[in-house]
Design a protein around this motif. Sequence first.
Motif, mmCIF file in Angstrom:
data_model
loop_
_atom_site.group_PDB
_atom_site.id
_atom_site.type_symbol
_atom_site.label_atom_id
_atom_site.label_comp_id
_atom_site.label_asym_id
_atom_site.label_seq_id
_atom_site.Cartn_x
_atom_site.Cartn_y
_atom_site.Cartn_z
ATOM 1 N N ALA A 304 0.871 -1.170 0.000
ATOM 2 C CA ALA A 304 0.000 0.000 0.000
ATOM 3 C C ALA A 304 0.905 1.214 0.000
ATOM 4 N N VAL A 313 0.606 -3.535 5.645
ATOM 5 C CA VAL A 313 -0.569 -4.246 5.148
ATOM 6 C C VAL A 313 -0.638 -5.610 5.816
ATOM 7 N N ILE A 336 -2.866 0.306 -4.047
ATOM 8 C CA ILE A 336 -2.710 -1.056 -3.537
ATOM 9 C C ILE A 336 -2.184 -1.909 -4.676
#
Length: 1801
Positions: A304, A313, A336
């Motif tokens: 991310a 993440v 992402i």
Amino acid sequence: MFAGSVDIVNGNLKLILALVWHLILRYQIGRSKVPPKKLMLAWLNAVLTDLKITNFNTNWNDGIALHALIEYCRPGTCPNWKQLKHNDGLQNCRNAMRLAKQHFDIPLVLSPENLSNSELDELSGMTYLSYFMKVDSPGYNATLCWVEQQIPEQKIKNFQKDWNDGKALMALVNSLGRQVEKNGLDKLDPMTVTKKGMEIGKSLGVEPVISAKEMIDPEVDHLGIMAYVALFQHVSPQGKQAQPRASPFASQHQTPVMSSPRIPPGEMLELRAPIRQSHVNSPVSFIIEPLQEGVDKDDIRVEAVGAKSKAPVTVSWKGGKGHGKFTPTEPGLYEIFVYHCGKVIQGAPAEIVVKIDLASVKVINPPTACPARRATLLKISAEDARSGNVKVESRSPSGFTQDMSVVESNGIYTANFTPTEVGDWLISIMYDRQHIEGSPFHVRVYDAEQVKVHGLENGATGKLFSFTVDTQRAGEGDLSVDVTNNGRQVPVQLHPEGRGTYRVTYTPSGGGVYTIRVYFSGMEVQGSPFTVEIIDASSVVASGDGLSLVEVNQRATFVINTGDNARTGGELKVNITSPRGAMVPCDVFNQGNGSFRVEYVVSEVGEYKIEVLYHGSAITGSPFRVHSSDWSRITVRNLRQTGLVGRMVDFDIDTSNAGSGNLEIMVNEGTIPCSVQNRGNRQFHASFMPKEVIPHIIQMRFNGHNVPNSPFTVDIRNLSNVTVTGPGLQLTPVNAVSYVDVRTGDRSIRDVTAIITSPSGQPVSNHVIDNGSGSFRIEFTPMGVGTFTIEVFCEGSPVNGSPFNCKAFDSSAIVVGSVPSGMVGKPVEFKVDVTRAGEGQLEIMVNRGSVPNTVKMLQKGVFLVSFTPRDSQPHYINIKFNSEQLPCCPITVPILDTSRVTVQGEGLHQVAVNRQSYFHVSTQSAGEADLAVRVKGPSNCVVPVKVTGTASAGFEVEYTPTEAGVHRIEVEYANQLISGSPFMVKAYDVGSISVEKITDGVVGRRSSFFVNTDNAGEGNMEITIEASGRKIQNHVRQIGQGRFEVSFTPMDACEHQVSITFNGETIPGSPFVLGITDASKVSARGDGLSLVPCHRPSLFNINAPGARMRDLDVKVTGPRNQPVKVIVRETTTIDEFSVEWTPEEIGDHRVDISYVNMTVPGSPFTARAWDANKVVVTGMKPGRVGKPNSFNIDASSAGAGNLEISVSANDINVPNFVKQEQAARFSVSYTPQVVDTHMISVKFNGDVVPGSPFFCAVADGTRATLSGEGLHMIPVHHATSFRVDINDAGDADLDVKITAPSGQQVPPLVGGDKESGFVIDYSPNEVGRYTVTVLYAEVDVGGSPAHPEVFDSSLVRVGQIGDGILGQPVKFEVDTSEAGAGNLTVDVTGYTTNAQPEITPLGGARFDIMFVPIESCVHNINITFNGIAVPGAPFKSQIFDLGNLTVDWNSVRWVPVDKPAPIELDARGVPRANLIARVSDQNNQSTPTVVTERDGKYLVEFTPPAVGAYTIDLQYSGQTLPGCPFTSFAYDAALVKVVDLPSYGVINQEVAFVVDTEEGGQGDVDVEVTCNGQLIRTRRQKLDIYRHRYTFTPVTLADHSIEVSFNYDTVRDTPKVLRVTDPLKTINVSKGNSNHAVVERPSVVFIDSDNLDLDLVQMKVEIKAPNGELVPAKIVHQPDEDYKVEYSSKFTGRHMVEILYAGQAILGSPFYVEIYDPNKIRIEGGRTGSVGQPIEFEIIRSEAGKAELGVTITNPSGNNITYESTPTPKGDRITYTPSIPGPYQIYITYGGLDVPGNVHS
């Protein structure tokens, strides 16, 4: 030539594509020295081995190659591509491009129409197909995936640098069966290795498409290596063509069509991020979903990436899916990235926009106003924002600015705001130098201490109290004043008087201390609260049932509360007045604390007035109006004991003597509908219709009490099976006995009667014979000709088919005319008259039928019979009527041959008596013979005849008839009667006609006289009646042979002249003169015409103005038709006559009174004779107080009359009730109320009946009373007792009976005596309701029967009590059905708090218990039943706090069908428990779910199979989670429809179509309309929740493409192509058309064609009714070159008229027409009213359509009056107020048409 800016702006597609192509060559396909087209064809032929691809245009037109390419890229997507048809090119291209867009996001740089066009530009085709071959394209990844499978150890990730050293190529050929020496490869240079690999490849049959030099070039183009490597896919390890591999998506039965690689790594996974925006520090969730099995999670990497840093993440795998989450810590764009084997997966990167959430920085309850000189705390919440700087600044009204000190604690910032001056302050709050939401804001500062109050003094009740409040120095604020008295609020009014000054007023409604609180902006002013003394004498309040509806002879009670006046005392006085004005005694009891109880008893029905005075003044509500009722005085009349199926049973109810109340009627416990009609004066008529043969029970209650003799029983019979047969229903001879048989089929029916009426309307006697078994015979004798009516009744009701007809005939009434002698060969004729014989069949035979005869009808009932003799033998005539031979038959006719003799002359026709008559006999042609003439009169006497002449010259015959009638003239020639002889000559005698009974008449009444022509013979009689020169219509009726009745109705009192002629001659005495008088004013009155006593003279008077006694005729006829002597006398009064007569027999007497032979008005009268000595009273017996006592009265033999019955005790009347048991037989009941002898008086029509008065002794046993615990709630097996106190009941026997619920008797133990009272002991041994009955003096004592309830708390059953969730209801059930009656108590206690349980009855003694826990701990649940703990109590329930449990609902708010839908649930913050998931569709059918759990996190997945709403219910630890049930919507873009799209459009005119998503589910629709590559603006209009209407306006004469997508999925059968045309002329709907029409009447819509001759084939008309049904219509070409549409609709409401030309709506279309129907207007209410009172009626037009409503109301004077019209849901309510009495006329029109019956009165 390249496209310039002008070309791009102008949309030069060819040049733009050329520019795009060069860009693609540079940046998408590559920079190899080998032409890109050659490399692209090489790769395509390598992967599409079943096809031969040679170009980029015609090879792709049929769409098959594109389907094959998609199947290679993703096996299983187009498995049946070989079955596609070449001639479906456009559809194939459209489907393939849709799949490419859907699965690979290949942009539509071409339209399907272009791709399928044989003129496709090759560069355009290369451009589109290049998207399948560029880096990371579906073709690139598919080929790379095959390489990874072949040589996984090489870790090949591209078609460029991974191949530069030649090792990958050597590994590839090695994997295909060519053993390569690996040793020493590392020492060789890349060029050598690559060349060696290419040489081995050639040995496998693979020729290189690029050189070894290009292959080792680091900048090599990927397409060359990819095309070369793809050729190896078809090489087997033995060097042969490889077998195609199976698709990982195909079933085991599928046959692969080509060699296909596995799905590339980047396409084995898909990233789904439902949330695209977030805020700092707010978690963001996403899902990684595998698209095939076998994905290694270790090959997946997630990042991310923010603007300045990466966010950590976390990914957890549940149910085969990865659930990721990260928390952004800075604003900006986050991406992402998800990598699989180093490749970005589908859907990645997903962009998330993160913002600073200033909205999370809020002022907690920002003040809008605050007081001066006091600190006001400002609180700012910034818990959800990043750490920042908060600044608070204030500015005063005078401009002074000040920064406030700010203190922070746990994200909450506080500042104290202390204003020093009154006015408007400005507050600014900034977070990191930015104003937060709502900043700056204003604060109004006020000073309540500056408010002054003046004028507070004491007041008085009921008088306005006022004072003044001055706020002008306090600033701006809200002034409020509260005035209370004894805690009650008093209404207050504020009256502004300017400059901040207010006058406050209120009206004290009671006495005492009033507290006045004055608030300014919510703060009390200085000196507040203030107090004021108010003295109130009207605060006394009376209440209770005794002030509303009370019952006669029952004690009524109400309470008077003097309130605060109790401490001062005072005089209380109560006056009760009866309906007759008498004072009713009452008792007043002081209950303390200013409360008094008043008791009284009313003794009669009516309205009582109760006046309550306190200190001499009436209290509130005084005087009170109280209505009393007495249910025992209701009478039911006219209720028959039997009824019939399917016919109404009627009866009447009289409540006029019972007072006010509610009358309830139920038939068979309410299963049979009963209609009740209010006839006024509290009289009701009830009726119901039986449907089956069962007793019908009528229950009737008044104010909750059964009315006397209720319930009533009506036995129901069925007459549908009754049959009537017999000869009496056919042709029947007169004067002979006939009969009909009645078969009822019901042995219980004993009452069969008949009414037979003659043709003249007279009754015919009949005799009914009971044959038994429900069979009867009715005998009667018809005495005249005609149709008799037979009415048959069973049990008083007509049977099916009644009335019946019987036709009687009389053959003896048939008249046969004279039959002359016959002549051979000549017809013999005679007449037969059957007019008086009735209906029937006439049979005539000559010589037994051997001689034919003909019958001709001369007139109705008169026939001419003719036959022709063929020989000279006598002929015999036989005549029968209805098979009966006539008495005159047979008739003999002699036959002669005198055909040559003829006779003529007047003497052979109609002649007059005593006048000579002549006729001539011509014998010239007959030869010589003797002529003999004989004339005989009607009496058979011979009439002298004079004959002169000769045979050669003929003969003259002369004779003179002397009597009227038919004369027989026989003419013989040659001793034979000549033809036609004998001749029948009718002689008439005017002088013998007489007129009888011609008398004077009466105006308006029928007058008649008789004319006797019996001796006058046959002829024509004419009668004329004249009065004052006018002819009066008369009627002549034949009443016998030669007798006629002439009748007429005179209308004027004057002389009437009657003229009569016969055969044109005036009869003797004519004209006759009649006198007409007026007899309409003669009247009779007196007791002697109604009820009359037997054996006593009865009198009545006759008033006859101007009459003489001889003109009066009075006759009295007894019950047996015997005459009764009548004496008529003149009285001293002018025109008055007295009539006296004495009846000797009981029954109806007929009194006939006539004047000048005319019946006077009202005559005949019926006088009913009666005899009180025939009344019999039986059944007298002693009575009991409070118990009904009855006796019987039989007046059936006494005649008609009225019974008078009175019951009294101590000279006080006792109400009695009379019930009719049978005809004139009654049952009388009364209820004694005191112990004393009761006197009963019975009179009949005022005469005392034998034995009256009667005396009855009465005793009282109700004074004994019950008490004790044994009469209430008792535990089972517990000994108990109760007392019986005799009081003043007297000496009698005590009877005690105790019955258990099972019916068993419980033995009582009786102790004590009458003086001290009795004590009864018993022990109950079963649960349920006991019945304790105690009788004293044979009546129930007070409180008997009692019903103690016995219970057993050990039988209470408590359902499963599970654990609960904090804040969520905990429910369980308690079943007390087996424990008996009682009180259930539930207490729930936690660790520190108690939960309040809710107990909800479920029925059947079952209860639903619910409580909401507010703390997480073990809760103790204690349950008791009637104070005794139930088994197992107390119970325990563990309460969990699920506040930390979260569910991600966003992922399943909308889901596609046939794809898994995930739900994430994080339960790490709560104790581990069982999660139950249920998903059900809209039909409540379950959908399979999969639940997986890892480390406290749950994943629930379901796959919706069809479109619709799916209900998701999650339960954790048995408790439903918050948000459940949650509704998820599944959609299917393939089911979305595009409808109503015209076949082509018109330029510059709007094109409309509808997108219908009803079958596709919920979602978002996206529509794109393009023309020549340009996007056309569209507009959307919502029609309903499923349908949207899209419109656009074409401005170019070219095809327009319409593409529709649903939730980003392309809708089936789109894009659609619309051809646009341009009509030559404008066609429009004429403006003069009416928008209203009448139902089922021809209607017209005119079309203006601008004189253009239109093609009617192109013209289409659709007229839709409101229900969607099409109304037939036709188009007519008019003479003026325009057109019109003709139609007629049978529906009401708004119709849409749509007119299309060339598929497009013309101007003005659609056109809406309101169809209305005045016949469907209904009027309800408003039939009667009172002057000055509004009258309302409703005009119901909900079913009539829309039109203009016209109402005109005319008063009795003919003037129109005003009215008020109010819309209602069904129409309009009309209200008007009449000012004068009389009928009002209401005229109603609708759409200008009269409403049927539009004049209402």
